[in-house]
Design an enzyme around this catalytic site. Structure first.
Site, mmCIF file in Angstrom:
data_model
loop_
_atom_site.group_PDB
_atom_site.id
_atom_site.type_symbol
_atom_site.label_atom_id
_atom_site.label_comp_id
_atom_site.label_asym_id
_atom_site.label_seq_id
_atom_site.Cartn_x
_atom_site.Cartn_y
_atom_site.Cartn_z
ATOM 1 N N ALA A 121 0.946 -1.248 0.068
ATOM 2 C CA ALA A 121 -0.076 0.042 -0.074
ATOM 3 C C ALA A 121 0.778 1.328 0.000
ATOM 4 O O ALA A 121 0.134 2.213 -0.120
ATOM 5 C CB ALA A 121 -0.768 -0.046 1.437
ATOM 6 N N ASP A 169 6.950 -8.174 5.815
ATOM 7 C CA ASP A 169 7.318 -9.061 4.660
ATOM 8 C C ASP A 169 6.452 -9.818 4.185
ATOM 9 O O ASP A 169 6.085 -10.990 4.943
ATOM 10 C CB ASP A 169 8.620 -9.620 4.930
ATOM 11 C CG ASP A 169 9.246 -10.520 3.908
ATOM 12 O OD1 ASP A 169 8.674 -10.587 2.852
ATOM 13 O OD2 ASP A 169 10.349 -11.234 4.143
ATOM 14 N N VAL A 170 5.567 -9.833 3.139
ATOM 15 C CA VAL A 170 4.478 -10.760 2.805
ATOM 16 C C VAL A 170 4.924 -11.952 2.506
ATOM 17 O O VAL A 170 3.932 -13.083 2.350
ATOM 18 C CB VAL A 170 3.643 -10.198 1.728
ATOM 19 C CG1 VAL A 170 3.090 -8.597 2.031
ATOM 20 C CG2 VAL A 170 4.675 -10.262 0.368
ATOM 21 N N ASN A 178 -2.012 -7.083 -2.725
ATOM 22 C CA ASN A 178 -1.667 -6.396 -3.852
ATOM 23 C C ASN A 178 -0.010 -6.242 -3.978
ATOM 24 O O ASN A 178 0.646 -6.122 -5.210
ATOM 25 C CB ASN A 178 -2.081 -4.960 -3.842
ATOM 26 C CG ASN A 178 -1.365 -3.934 -4.781
ATOM 27 O OD1 ASN A 178 -1.608 -4.015 -5.870
ATOM 28 N ND2 ASN A 178 -0.670 -2.954 -4.254
ATOM 29 N N TYR A 205 8.477 -13.675 -13.832
ATOM 30 C CA TYR A 205 7.422 -12.967 -13.490
ATOM 31 C C TYR A 205 5.968 -13.474 -14.001
ATOM 32 O O TYR A 205 4.840 -13.728 -13.302
ATOM 33 C CB TYR A 205 7.587 -11.640 -13.949
ATOM 34 C CG TYR A 205 6.524 -10.839 -13.812
ATOM 35 C CD1 TYR A 205 6.186 -9.990 -12.471
ATOM 36 C CD2 TYR A 205 5.643 -10.231 -14.797
ATOM 37 C CE1 TYR A 205 5.401 -9.082 -12.257
ATOM 38 C CE2 TYR A 205 4.673 -9.349 -14.344
ATOM 39 C CZ TYR A 205 4.421 -8.784 -13.081
ATOM 40 O OH TYR A 205 3.416 -7.763 -13.009
ATOM 41 N N ALA A 226 5.410 -16.633 -14.786
ATOM 42 C CA ALA A 226 4.815 -17.764 -13.942
ATOM 43 C C ALA A 226 4.291 -17.548 -12.634
ATOM 44 O O ALA A 226 3.113 -18.168 -12.248
ATOM 45 C CB ALA A 226 6.116 -18.728 -13.728
#
Length: 250
Positions: free
Chosen positions: A11, A60-61, A87, A153, A155
């Site tokens: 975000a 850290d996602v 996102n 990317y 993939a």
């Protein structure tokens, strides 16, 4: 009636920031998630100017503990997660397939795919308990067609589409909808970095996507679609990949 709550990863800028501002205008309380504290706090200030409540959580996602933390913090603060805009993502360093470093493949897959998976896994548990919710994943035109010199990317984004459809199928009877947006080129710091990468390295992929409208989209144009999907106006949509690409995939 209390306001609804939206959690947005990535975000801090670009599509994430534009969507946070738009959802704040729509009346959502916001949970701003990003790894970059500086830009995330800028987004936080912009959101609060709209008169809603909002918090920032650094994460850290691709780290399960971080993901579980931001999800729990969102619930502890606002009680529900009504919309999850999953996102956060990165682009690949352009290179031919056999030149992709294993470390680069891991980086792209960890953030773009594992990050989406972990976020969905944690949020779906909350939404199932609530009996409602909507997840919006950011895929890409690269999730439905290949991008030259960006196999990793492509993939990663194909995987996002697959995760979206799989979850939508499993949770459609539980009051939970799961959809994905597929932007084409968007005028964000991320795409600016791609242009700089080409200038710096002197390497230009054999195919560079050209928007049929003759321009990149603005982040606000993608945010408008996120706003629609986050609203009841999209109540009969699930498992859908929404192309927002200026006709690129025609």
């Amino acid at each position: 009636m209390s306001k609804k709550t939206a959690v947005i990863t990535g975000a801090g800028g670009g599509i994430g920031r534009a969507s946070a501002i738009k959802l704040a205008e729509d009346g959502f309380n916001l949970v701003i998630v990003d790894f970059n504290e500086t830009i995330a706090n800028e987004t936080l200030d912009l959101v609060k100017e709209k008169g809603v409540e909002a918090i920032f959580i650094k994460a850290d996602v691709s780290n399960a503990d971080d993901v579980n933390h931001y999800v729990q913090k969102a619930v502890d603060t606002f009680g529900t997660i009504d919309v999850f805009f999953n996102n956060a993502g990165v682009v690949q360093k352009f290179s031919m397939f056999t030149d992709i470093e294993e470390s680069e493949f891991d980086r792209v897959m960890n953030i773009n795919t594992k990050g989406v998976f972990l976020g969905m896994k944690a949020v779906l548990k909350v939404m199932e308990q609530q009996g409602h919710g909507h997840i919006i994943n950011t895929a890409s035109t690269a999730g439905v067609r290949s991008e030259h010199s960006a196999a990793a990317y492509s993939a990663s984004k194909h995987a996002v589409v697959g995760l979206t459809k799989g979850a939508a199928l499993e949770y459609v009877s539980k009051g939970i909808r799961v959809n994905a947006i597929c932007p084409g080129g968007v005028a964000t710091p991320l795409t600016k970095g791609v242009e700089e990468q080409m200038k710096t390295t002197g390497y230009v992929p054999a195919e560079i996507s050209v928007m049929r409208m003759g321009r990149y989209s603005e982040p606000q144009e993608i945010a408008n679609v996120v706003s629609f999907l986050a609203s009841d106006a999209s109540s009969y949509m699930t498992g859908t990949t929404v192309m927002v690409d200026g006709g690129l995939t025609l």
